[in-house]
Scaffold this motif. Structure first.
Motif, PDB file in Angstrom:
ATOM      1  N   ILE A 125       0.854  -1.182   0.000  1.00 27.11           N
ATOM      2  CA  ILE A 125       0.000   0.000   0.000  1.00 27.11           C
ATOM      3  C   ILE A 125       0.895   1.239   0.000  1.00 27.11           C
ATOM      4  CG2 ILE A 125      -0.156   0.176   2.510  1.00 27.11           C
ATOM      5  CD1 ILE A 125      -3.055   1.090   2.198  1.00 27.11           C
ATOM      6  N   GLY A 126       0.403   2.308  -0.571  1.00 28.59           N
ATOM      7  CA  GLY A 126       1.114   3.573  -0.567  1.00 28.59           C
ATOM      8  C   GLY A 126       0.432   4.574   0.339  1.00 28.59           C
ATOM      9  N   LEU A 131       4.187  11.049  -6.328  1.00 24.99           N
ATOM     10  CA  LEU A 131       5.538  10.510  -6.358  1.00 24.99           C
ATOM     11  C   LEU A 131       6.433  11.171  -5.318  1.00 24.99           C
ATOM     12  CD1 LEU A 131       6.095  10.295 -10.219  1.00 24.99           C
ATOM     13  CD2 LEU A 131       5.975   8.348  -8.654  1.00 24.99           C
ATOM     14  N   GLU A 132       7.413  10.401  -4.870  1.00 28.66           N
ATOM     15  CA  GLU A 132       8.475  10.879  -3.987  1.00 28.66           C
ATOM     16  C   GLU A 132       7.943  11.470  -2.686  1.00 28.66           C
ATOM     17  OE1 GLU A 132      10.847  13.568  -6.231  1.00 28.66           O
ATOM     18  OE2 GLU A 132      11.517  12.063  -7.684  1.00 28.66           O
ATOM     19  N   ILE A 133       6.878  10.878  -2.167  1.00 27.13           N
ATOM     20  CA  ILE A 133       6.360  11.272  -0.851  1.00 27.13           C
ATOM     21  C   ILE A 133       6.813  10.279   0.217  1.00 27.13           C
ATOM     22  CG2 ILE A 133       4.290  11.697   0.504  1.00 27.13           C
ATOM     23  CD1 ILE A 133       4.862  13.835  -1.561  1.00 27.13           C
ATOM     24  N   LEU A 158      13.520   1.154  -1.292  1.00 25.79           N
ATOM     25  CA  LEU A 158      12.219   0.523  -1.524  1.00 25.79           C
ATOM     26  C   LEU A 158      11.484   1.260  -2.634  1.00 25.79           C
ATOM     27  CD1 LEU A 158      11.088  -0.063   2.167  1.00 25.79           C
ATOM     28  CD2 LEU A 158      11.646  -1.841   0.508  1.00 25.79           C
ATOM     29  N   PRO A 159      10.595   0.596  -3.360  1.00 26.14           N
ATOM     30  CA  PRO A 159       9.829   1.279  -4.405  1.00 26.14           C
ATOM     31  C   PRO A 159       8.974   2.404  -3.842  1.00 26.14           C
ATOM     32  CG  PRO A 159       9.660  -1.115  -4.639  1.00 26.14           C
ATOM     33  CD  PRO A 159      10.324  -0.858  -3.316  1.00 26.14           C
ATOM     34  N   PHE A 164       1.833   1.883  -6.004  1.00 27.14           N
ATOM     35  CA  PHE A 164       0.776   0.994  -5.509  1.00 27.14           C
ATOM     36  C   PHE A 164      -0.461   1.775  -5.080  1.00 27.14           C
ATOM     37  CE2 PHE A 164       4.898  -0.906  -4.915  1.00 27.14           C
ATOM     38  CZ  PHE A 164       4.742  -2.175  -5.440  1.00 27.14           C
ATOM     39  N   GLY A 165      -0.282   2.987  -4.596  1.00 30.83           N
ATOM     40  CA  GLY A 165      -1.399   3.863  -4.287  1.00 30.83           C
ATOM     41  C   GLY A 165      -2.134   3.499  -3.016  1.00 30.83           C
TER      42      GLY A 165
END
Length: 332
Positions: A125-126, A131-133, A158-159, A164-165
């Protein structure tokens, strides 16, 4: 991401297979080529990636790999970013959910580190869709919390969580309801010498933190309780004396003597209030009403009548009337 660390030769596998097999990319699934070739699915992604068409051709293996140096590494980084953004959209489709479901059943996403979850498989999960948060996290459907996954063994990053959102994890368990575990009823019970710690002890810790935040100078958690209560009482009585002023009805008054030129001279003794408690010295700093209220909370209301008036239980005039009515009723 470690896409720029390992070189891609394009001989034994496709670029997508190479990217998903990199260390630290275990959370990624292979996006269908047909999904990437549909321009509608890529709408708006040009704004996030430079050299969009070159990156797209590299992902689809339409461009033969070359042995360029810095330009090659930059192209790989941009292609990795583009694939991650495409991946975030693909896993929300039925095909993407099925692909991630197979990885979940194979327990490729890892397990919840919480002891009472007993090895519950998690999903990525994101914390943000931008991006880049923040990097990707793991969501546990049993305890409902998120955790940081282990770092890749090669030390790479890590990605990004945007790959993934925030939607995928919850949409996944809404789609596959049979994979939702039963709610956990086990919880850690703190004990001291075998006895359960009462809830009031937690409240006491919170009260101690609040006292420290108000600047009462109570000290750390290891200070004796009697000393803490005494200091809180001194602050309460000090605030009451300042608020009441000189010559109030309780006879406490101001403990300063005025000399001929109007300047105050401090007495060397401490006063005694009505409850027999030792008052604060005159050279001590003044306490605010908030500090007095916090001191009353610590002492459970065992403070002088003046401290109660300062904390907001009533104005001095109203208290005078109450005492007069009480004295009349007692005479009757």
């Amino acid at each position: 991401m470690s896409s720029g660390d390992d070189s891609y030769d394009g001989m034994e596998e496709t670029w997508i297979e190479w990217f998903c097999n990199l260390k630290g990319h275990e959370f990624f699934c292979e996006v269908d080529r047909s999904y990437i070739e549909d321009g509608f699915n890529l709408y708006g992604l040009r704004n996030y990636v430079s050299n969009f068409m070159d990156c797209l051709h590299l992902i689809l293996d339409d461009t033969p790999p070359d042995d360029g140096g810095d330009e090659r590494r930059e192209l790989l980084m941009n292609a990795s970013r583009l694939y991650g953004l495409i991946h975030a959209r693909f896993i929300l489709t039925s095909a993407g959910l099925e692909c991630m479901c197979s990885k979940f059943l194979a327990k490729e996403f890892g397990f919840c580190p919480r002891v009472h979850c007993k090895g519950q498989p998690v999903v990525p999960i994101g914390c943000s869709d931008d991006l880049e948060i923040d990097s990707v996290k793991c969501f546990c459907p049993l305890c409902g919390d998120i955790y940081s996954p282990p770092q890749p063994p090669d030390g790479s990053r890590l990605p990004d969580g945007a790959y993934f959102g925030r939607t995928f994890a919850h949409l996944f368990f809404m789609t596959f309801e049979d994979l939702v575990p039963d709610p956990s009823r086990s919880a850690y019970v703190p004990r001291v010498f075998g006895f359960k710690v009462h809830m009031s002890s937690r409240s006491l810790c919170v009260a101690k933190r609040a006292r420290g935040g108000l600047g009462l100078g109570v000290g750390s958690y290891g200070a004796p309780e009697a000393q803490q209560k005494a200091q809180a009482l001194l602050l309460a009585n000090r605030a009451a004396a300042i608020e009441a002023g000189e010559g109030d009805e309780d006879g406490a008054g101001d403990d300063r003597i005025t000399n001929g030129d109007g300047k105050g001279k401090e007495e060397g003794k401490l006063k005694q209030d009505k409850d027999g408690k030792e008052a604060a010295p005159d050279d001590a700093p003044a306490a605010s009403k908030e500090e007095a209220a916090a001191a009353m909370t610590v002492l459970g209301g065992k403070v002088s009548a003046k401290a109660k008036r300062v904390s907001g239980s009533g104005t001095p005039d109203l208290n005078k009337k109450r005492r007069r009515v009480g004295s009349v009723s007692s005479r009757r």
